[in-house]
Each structure stands twice: as C-alpha cells, then as structure tokens.
Enzyme design. Structure first.
Site, PDB file in Angstrom:
ATOM      1  N   ASP A 291       0.859  -1.175   0.000  1.00 27.71           N
ATOM      2  CA  ASP A 291       0.000   0.000   0.000  1.00 27.71           C
ATOM      3  C   ASP A 291       0.902   1.235   0.000  1.00 27.71           C
ATOM      4  O   ASP A 291       2.124   1.147   0.072  1.00 27.71           O
ATOM      5  CB  ASP A 291      -0.947  -0.037   1.216  1.00 27.71           C
ATOM      6  CG  ASP A 291      -2.212   0.769   0.959  1.00 27.71           C
ATOM      7  OD1 ASP A 291      -3.248   0.473   1.562  1.00 27.71           O
ATOM      8  OD2 ASP A 291      -2.160   1.705   0.130  1.00 27.71           O
ATOM      9  N   GLU A 485     -10.485   6.725   4.434  1.00 23.44           N
ATOM     10  CA  GLU A 485      -9.427   6.184   5.286  1.00 23.44           C
ATOM     11  C   GLU A 485      -9.483   6.770   6.697  1.00 23.44           C
ATOM     12  O   GLU A 485     -10.573   7.015   7.233  1.00 23.44           O
ATOM     13  CB  GLU A 485      -8.064   6.406   4.601  1.00 23.44           C
ATOM     14  CG  GLU A 485      -8.014   5.746   3.221  1.00 23.44           C
ATOM     15  CD  GLU A 485      -6.628   5.647   2.652  1.00 23.44           C
ATOM     16  OE1 GLU A 485      -6.440   5.934   1.467  1.00 23.44           O
ATOM     17  OE2 GLU A 485      -5.702   5.244   3.390  1.00 23.44           O
TER      18      GLU A 485
HETATM   19  C1  GLC Z   1      -4.472   4.153  -0.165  1.00 15.61           C
HETATM   20  C2  GLC Z   1      -5.346   3.000   0.263  1.00 15.61           C
HETATM   21  C3  GLC Z   1      -5.499   1.921  -0.782  1.00 15.61           C
HETATM   22  C4  GLC Z   1      -5.363   2.515  -2.174  1.00 15.61           C
HETATM   23  C5  GLC Z   1      -3.960   3.069  -2.318  1.00 15.61           C
HETATM   24  C6  GLC Z   1      -3.775   3.788  -3.655  1.00 15.61           C
HETATM   25  O1  GLC Z   1      -3.710   4.621   0.922  1.00 15.61           O
HETATM   26  O2  GLC Z   1      -5.039   2.367   1.493  1.00 15.61           O
HETATM   27  O3  GLC Z   1      -6.789   1.320  -0.592  1.00 15.61           O
HETATM   28  O4  GLC Z   1      -5.589   1.509  -3.148  1.00 15.61           O
HETATM   29  O5  GLC Z   1      -3.606   3.963  -1.267  1.00 15.61           O
HETATM   30  O6  GLC Z   1      -4.596   4.919  -3.711  1.00 15.61           O
END
Ligand code: GLC
Length: 594
Positions: A291, A485
């Site tokens: 991530d 988030e």
């Molecule tokens: C974010 C999220 C993830 C996402 C990634 C790219 O922090 O946790 O779900 O796919 O970054 O945006």
C-alpha cells in the site's frame, strides 16, 4: 493447498523465462517499482524501467475528462514501451465505486450499500460496467474490491466493506473480481487489504510519533485505521481469510497488503501471512503489491524496511514518490545479499505473469471506442438499479410509503441537493467533497422528476420555510460529510447537530416525516428514528439518486437488508460490544422492511 484456478498459460511461462533470462537487475527492480503519476515523468518511466504507474485518490489530469485520462495514461505507456525490452507498464487506480476519479463517470453505491442489496449478479454487472469505463481510459488495474470485514463502524473505511459478515463479503468480493476479470475488457482486480484490515482495534493505530528524513512514521491518527488486529489465529482465519481464499480460487492475480498489523507485526513485514499462508497454503501465484508508503512504516532504517518487505513476500512496492531511492536501496540489498536474487526473480515472474494474463503485452493501450460508455445512460440505469436494491427501509409507520405523486411535499436537509455528499469518499478527489462535483441526479432531483405536474414541491436545505401551517409530507435528507481512510475514523458515530436540528424543525412543520440517511455506516439514530414516520438508510449511493424516488413513490419495492448490525447506542460499538450487550441492537444484521 487450495485448488487454485490455473489462469496462467504455459506459453506465457516460457516467454517469461526468456524475458527474465535477458533482464538486468535494473530492469527487474524497475518492474517491482510503482510510482504515482505526479511524481514521475514519462522520461523516468523509460530511464528506470518502471513497471507500474498509479493515480492515487484524485490523481487526475489537469482537466479532468475521460479523454484527458486516456491521453495521460497513454503517455506513460508509450514511455514504458521505449525501454530496451519494451515491457509494458500497468496503470492502476482506485475505482472502488465506478471509475470514481473521473468527472462524468458513473458512480455506484459504495460496498456497504451493495452488501445490503445481497445480489452477487448485480455486483458482477457493476464491476463489468466499471471495467469498460476503466479500459476507455487505458487503465488495466483496479485497486478493488476491498474485502475488508469491518468489525468496528468507527473505522473510516467501514463503507469499503460489503459487510461485517464474512460470508456476505466472500460472495460479493468474488463476484466483483469475476466482473472485472472474466468479461471483456479484462481488468486486473486488486483484492485488498490483506489481512484483517477491518479487524483493527480502536486506539491501536500509531499517532505520528516523528517524521525524520524518509522514514515515515506509521501514519495512523492514533484511532483505528492502520491499527492492530489483536485476535488469535483461529479468529483471524475464520473472519478475515475466506474472502481471499475465494478470490484466489476465482482467479485473482493481485492482492494488496494492508497498512494494519496483526498481534503487533506490520502486515507488510509479515512473512508468515504474506508468503507461507497466502502464497504457500492458499497457492496464490499472482503478485502482492504494497500500500501507499506502507513500506516506510516498517523500520526507521529504510534499507531494513525494503529488505524486510521484499523478503516477507511483497513483489511490487507502491513507493509512490521517491522511486529513485527505492530502486537504489533494493539494488544495494541484492548486491549485499540481504535480498536474494531468487526472491527478485520470483517477484518479477509474478508481475510479468499478471501482465501477460491481463493482456498489456498484446494491447498495452486503452480502447477509445469505450469512451462513449463512460457515464452512459445504460451504466447510470445500472447504478439506479443498485440504489433501489441497496436502500434499507428501517421504519414505515402506518405504511406512509409509498407516497402519492401529487402530494404537497416539503424537502429539507443538506443531503437533498448534494451530489458530493451522496457519493461519499473516493469521488473525484480522495476524500470526496460536498456539492456538484460530477454530473448526476440528486435525491431532490429524483423527487422533482417523479412528481406529477399538479404536485407542489418546496425545498429549503435548512428547513426554514415561510409560514406556520402544517404540510402533509416532509422529506429530510441528512448524512455524513464525505471522508476516506483514517480521516473518517470517528468515535462519535452520530448525526451532526445541524442534521438533528433540521429533523426537529421539519417534525414541527409536517404531518408526516420521512428521513433519508446518506452515510458510510450505521449511525446512532435512536432519537431521530422516534421523530420519523418513515426512515430510509440509503448509504452513500453514488450519482443516481432517482433510485430513491423510485422507492418512495412505489415504482420499486424496498428489498435491501442490513449488512451491518445497527447499534442502539455507542455502548454497542464495536460489534464485539454489541454481541456481548444485554440489549438487542436497534436493528439486527439482515433487517429491512419491504
Ligand atoms: C491508499 C489506500 C489503498 C489505495 C492506495 C492507492 O492509501 O489504502 O486502498 O488503493 O492507497 O490509492
């Protein structure tokens, strides 16, 4: 070993062997590097043999149109094809409820709403429609579905989970993977976030202790997002693992690791779960992606973080900014022996397998003929169907609903004429926003279209209408201001005071009152429920709110069933507290009037 759908062809394996045999270390590590689009030029994509570029939430072209998206993505792909071996890159975005970064795209209800629809076929069709809008813009990789099983609705990502119930998540998550991957055009799903992202405990995410140099302290806000799942292995496997097992059996070739931890160890450093369980026991033969900046969180020493993450089983790193330092650091790790070349070759093989399988070697670009599908009437009709099927009727005193079309109706609430609010997080920008952020139909717009010419409709966002007389029917549309988030971590899952005030004001003016809640999760509404004659949980429903008008005027029946238990009070949060509570929930999982 799980019987894994062998979706990789042996001819491609031979081609991969031949490619790997030719690749330099720089070309191999380039494939393992994912950079975000504002931090890299096409020239550097070529220079560093970059394997993937992504748009983070809101990573839009200057002028946000589908055509400009297609042009932006094409520019990066052309740069990748200029490399010595001309290995195409794969572009990734979060299309978690439609191609939601793109103005004009169809925005579907979020996963928690689809959970209430309980309709795998609907979910598969939504994923198919989304794959067409993605391919129109040259995007071959969707960071979806989240197969989180949220156990605490205070988590700001609860709405990305289909349900608190593992079986519902498993069924719908699998349907989403099939919808993206099994029809034409093929889009690679990213099943996320492995493992137990929805199982973290409140108060266990790290507040940012310090930020020094590149070391990025765990960016949790001290609440729950990116926190620690403090459950035993049996519970971990029972609640959180089945959706991944099913997704792998359905042919998933990419999984994203979770920011969160299990029993105090970061998932991105968890060799047992990433390699022994996922790749060994479950036979996952695709690739694992990190991530966003998650690798930095492992250790203050970046070299330790990178080596630990790759040796634990990560195959591609969403760096996503400082790709040069990542490449240098991993190169040194291989040269020093702290990361064996066999691990690098395994990671590259997994990435190339997925690229052959998704088709970017044969068709590296998008399909302009699909641009007409972006936000098409057909896709919007599908979204409207999803809205009808996911709204849950919680109360309907004296069968107030359905309403007649020639009533005098008074509409209030900040969610009535607010496309941004009704779409929720991950819409056009990362956090989402209020207001007319993209074309769509508001709840008020849907009501206006449904009423007959003889009817009278008055609207005031704050419910301050002239006069004192009682009007027959009032509709109040309230809800949560969009978030994504950790920004959505909230200890007080209640209505905002402004919403409570509008409901009370309308109660005094209307003989009958309908409350419509647009939220990313159940909220404590016990008092407001008593004030309403009818109460609808409509969730963050996307751009097609005429689906709500279809329901309140009787063109379609209410069929939605809660996919999350609805707590009576904050004492019944999280789910564990509710299950141990002496009192029943306000509404149990599966509740929904028809
Ligand atoms: C974010 C999220 C993830 C996402 C990634 C790219 O922090 O946790 O779900 O796919 O970054 O945006």
């Amino acid at each position: 070993m799980t019987e894994v759908k062998q979706q990789f062809s042996l001819t491609n394996e031979a081609a991969i062997d031949a490619l790997i045999a030719q690749m330099t270390l720089a070309e191999k590590i380039g494939q393992m590097t994912q950079a975000e689009k504002n931090s890299i030029t096409p020239e550097d994509v070529t220079r560093y043999f970059i394997g993937s570029v992504l748009s983070g939430g809101g990573g839009n072209p200057e002028v946000n149109t589908p055509e400009n998206w297609a042009q932006m993505v094409r520019g990066f792909q052309e740069a990748a094809l200029k490399t010595r071996l001309s290995i195409p890159l794969i572009y990734g975005v979060d299309a978690v409820h439609g191609h939601n970064n793109v103005v004009g795209a169809t925005i579907f209800p979020h996963n928690n709403a689809l959970g209430a629809a309980r309709d795998p076929d609907l979910v598969r069709r939504i994923a198919e429609a989304t794959s067409k809008e993605l391919m129109a813009t040259g995007v071959h990789w969707d960071f979806a579905p989240a197969v989180s099983v949220p156990q605490d609705i205070r988590w700001g990502r609860s709405y990305e989970g289909f349900s608190e119930n593992t079986e519902i998540v498993t069924k719908l998550g699998t349907a989403y993977v099939q919808g993206l991957q099994d029809s034409k055009p093929r889009i690679m799903a990213s099943v996320k976030h492995y493992l137990a992202d929805g199982g973290a405990e409140w108060g266990t995410s790290h507040p940012p202790q310090w930020i020094t140099g590149n070391w990025q302290a765990p960016t949790g806000n001290g609440k729950i997002d990116q926190g620690d799942a403090r459950v035993d292995e049996a519970t971990l496997r029972r609640i959180h693992l089945p959706p991944y097992q099913a997704a792998i059996e359905a042919g998933a070739v990419n999984i994203m690791a979770s920011f969160s931890s299990w029993q105090g160890t970061k998932m991105h450093a968890h060799r047992y779960l990433l390699t022994d369980v996922l790749k060994g026991e479950l036979g996952f033969n695709g690739f694992l992606v990190s991530d966003w900046m998650a690798v930095y969180q492992i250790d203050r020493d970046y070299a330790v973080s990178v080596a630990t993450a790759i040796n634990a089983g990560l195959d591609m790193v969403m760096v996503p900014y400082d790709y040069k330092t990542f490449i240098e650091t991993l190169t040194q790790a291989v040269q020093s022996g702290s990361v064996p070349m066999s691990r690098i070759d395994d990671a590259v093989r997994r990435i190339l397998r997925a690229k052959f399988w998704v088709g970017v070697f044969d068709n590296p670009f998008g399909d302009d003929s699909l641009l007409a599908e972006v936000g098409s009437a057909e896709h919007r009709a599908l979204a409207r169907e999803a809205v009808r099927k996911s709204a849950v009727l919680l109360k309907n005193e004296d069968q107030l609903l359905p309403l007649s079309r020639n009533e005098t109706i008074m509409v209030a609430g900040r969610g009535a004429e607010n496309i941004g609010l009704q779409c929720g997080g991950w819409t056009i920008i990362w956090q989402g926003d209020n207001g007319a952020i993209t074309p769509g139909t508001s709840v008020l717009g849907g009501i206006r279209k449904a009423l007959e010419s003889g009817a009278e409709l008055v609207y005031s966002a704050d419910g301050n209408f002239a006069g004192e007389e009682l009007v027959p029917v009032g509709i109040v549309v309230v809800g949560e201001t969009p978030y994504a988030e950790g920004m959505g971590d909230n200890e007080r899952v209640t209505l905002l005071d402004v919403d409570k005030e509008v409901i009370a004001r309308m109660r005094r003016r209307c003989a009958k009152l309908v409350v419509i809640l647009l939220s990313g999760r159940p909220l404590i509404i016990t008092d407001q429920l008593a004030q309403a004659d009818a109460f609808i949980a409509a969730w963050w429903l996307g751009t097609e709110a005429d689906g709500i008008a279809d329901l309140i005027f009787g063109d379609a029946p209410f069929t939605g069933k809660l996919s999350f238990s609805w707590p009576r009070s904050i004492d019944q949060v999280p789910l564990k507290a509710l299950q141990e509570s002496a009192e029943p929930p306000l509404f149990p999982l599966g509740f929904g009037l028809s």
